[in-house]
Scaffold this active site. Structure first.
Site, short mmCIF file in Angstrom:
data_model
loop_
_atom_site.label_atom_id
_atom_site.label_comp_id
_atom_site.label_asym_id
_atom_site.label_seq_id
_atom_site.Cartn_x
_atom_site.Cartn_y
_atom_site.Cartn_z
N HIS A 130 0.83 -1.21 0.00
CA HIS A 130 0.00 0.00 0.00
C HIS A 130 0.87 1.26 0.00
O HIS A 130 0.70 2.16 -0.84
CB HIS A 130 -0.92 -0.02 1.23
CG HIS A 130 -1.80 1.18 1.35
ND1 HIS A 130 -3.08 1.21 0.86
CD2 HIS A 130 -1.58 2.40 1.90
CE1 HIS A 130 -3.62 2.40 1.11
NE2 HIS A 130 -2.71 3.14 1.74
N GLU A 131 1.82 1.34 0.93
CA GLU A 131 2.66 2.53 1.03
C GLU A 131 3.56 2.68 -0.19
O GLU A 131 3.75 3.79 -0.72
CB GLU A 131 3.48 2.52 2.32
CG GLU A 131 2.64 2.55 3.60
CD GLU A 131 1.67 3.72 3.73
OE1 GLU A 131 1.83 4.75 3.04
OE2 GLU A 131 0.73 3.60 4.53
N HIS A 134 1.72 4.23 -3.00
CA HIS A 134 1.74 5.70 -2.95
C HIS A 134 3.04 6.24 -3.53
O HIS A 134 3.04 7.21 -4.28
CB HIS A 134 1.57 6.20 -1.52
CG HIS A 134 0.20 6.02 -0.95
ND1 HIS A 134 -0.96 6.29 -1.64
CD2 HIS A 134 -0.20 5.59 0.28
CE1 HIS A 134 -2.02 6.05 -0.88
NE2 HIS A 134 -1.58 5.62 0.30
N HIS A 140 -5.56 6.41 -2.85
CA HIS A 140 -6.50 5.44 -2.29
C HIS A 140 -7.55 5.04 -3.33
O HIS A 140 -8.01 5.86 -4.12
CB HIS A 140 -7.16 5.99 -1.04
CG HIS A 140 -6.22 6.04 0.11
ND1 HIS A 140 -6.32 6.98 1.11
CD2 HIS A 140 -5.13 5.28 0.43
CE1 HIS A 140 -5.35 6.78 1.99
NE2 HIS A 140 -4.61 5.77 1.59
N CYS A 141 -7.91 3.78 -3.28
CA CYS A 141 -8.80 3.18 -4.28
C CYS A 141 -10.15 2.86 -3.64
O CYS A 141 -10.20 2.38 -2.50
CB CYS A 141 -8.14 1.89 -4.80
SG CYS A 141 -9.13 1.00 -6.02
N CYS A 146 -9.04 -3.98 -3.05
CA CYS A 146 -7.73 -3.52 -3.52
C CYS A 146 -6.83 -3.16 -2.34
O CYS A 146 -7.27 -2.55 -1.37
CB CYS A 146 -7.90 -2.30 -4.43
SG CYS A 146 -6.33 -1.66 -5.09
N CYS A 165 -5.80 -3.86 -7.55
CA CYS A 165 -6.90 -4.16 -8.47
C CYS A 165 -6.47 -3.84 -9.90
O CYS A 165 -5.43 -3.24 -10.13
CB CYS A 165 -8.15 -3.37 -8.07
SG CYS A 165 -8.05 -1.59 -8.39
N CYS A 168 -5.81 -0.05 -10.57
CA CYS A 168 -4.54 0.43 -9.99
C CYS A 168 -3.35 -0.13 -10.75
O CYS A 168 -2.36 0.60 -10.96
CB CYS A 168 -4.47 0.08 -8.49
SG CYS A 168 -5.56 1.10 -7.48
#
Length: 175
Positions: A130-131, A134, A140-141, A146, A165, A168
């Site tokens: 996640h990080e 970025h 953010h999705c 996701c 996903c 993304c």
């Protein structure tokens, strides 16, 4: 060749480093390297909150990047915050080189539950991807499953997938 560096900060990566490296390679296609650099957390500690400033730690992580680093991911086992939130699981520079993830609230022990290393590792991989997402420019999705979905609670992390996903992945692939 460019690498995503993993920087354990005052924590032992004994059981989680290999699965984390595999998760990062799957998500982004980059090889990883472990970065050995001593970073003190003392300056990041806020005595009034009894927490550590993720922004200060992030500044220390990116202070001297290796020449072949495309990204640097710091891993800590302390409770992180940013001023506007009670706590954060991690922080990243949007389209930048650095990010940090904290294992503290990812660990069942924080919630008074028995330790579960497999679950901790799974949560760590999700938050790291996640990080790093970025760092690679993803925001953010809205897709519930996701990995880029925002996580307010640890249960949110458990609910989502460790993968990006399709939308993304497409955003990641486009310049």
């Amino acid at each position: 060749m460019a690498y995503i560096y993993i920087l354990p900060i005052q924590t032992s990566p004994s059981f989680w480093i290999e699965p984390l490296e595999q998760g990062i390679r799957r998500a982004f296609g980059y090889q990883t390297r472990k970065l050995k650099r001593k970073i003190s957390l003392d300056q990041a500690f806020d005595i009034t909150r009894s927490q550590y400033s993720s922004s200060q730690i992030l500044r220390d992580i990116i202070a001297d990047p290796p020449a072949d680093a495309i990204k640097i991911l710091g891993i800590v086992d302390v409770d992180l915050y940013i001023p506007i939130l009670t706590f954060v699981f991690g922080e990243a520079q949007l389209r930048g080189i650095g990010s940090v993830v904290a294992m503290h609230r990812l660990n069942n022990k924080f919630y008074g539950l028995p330790e579960d290393r497999d679950l901790l590792t799974e949560r760590l991989i999700k938050e790291a991807v996640h990080e790093l997402g970025h760092n690679f420019g993803l925001v953010h999705c809205p897709n519930q499953s996701c990995v880029m979905r925002s996580s307010t609670y640890v249960e949110d992390i458990d609910f989502k997938s460790h993968e990006l996903c399709r939308n993304c992945r497409d955003r990641l692939a486009s310049p």
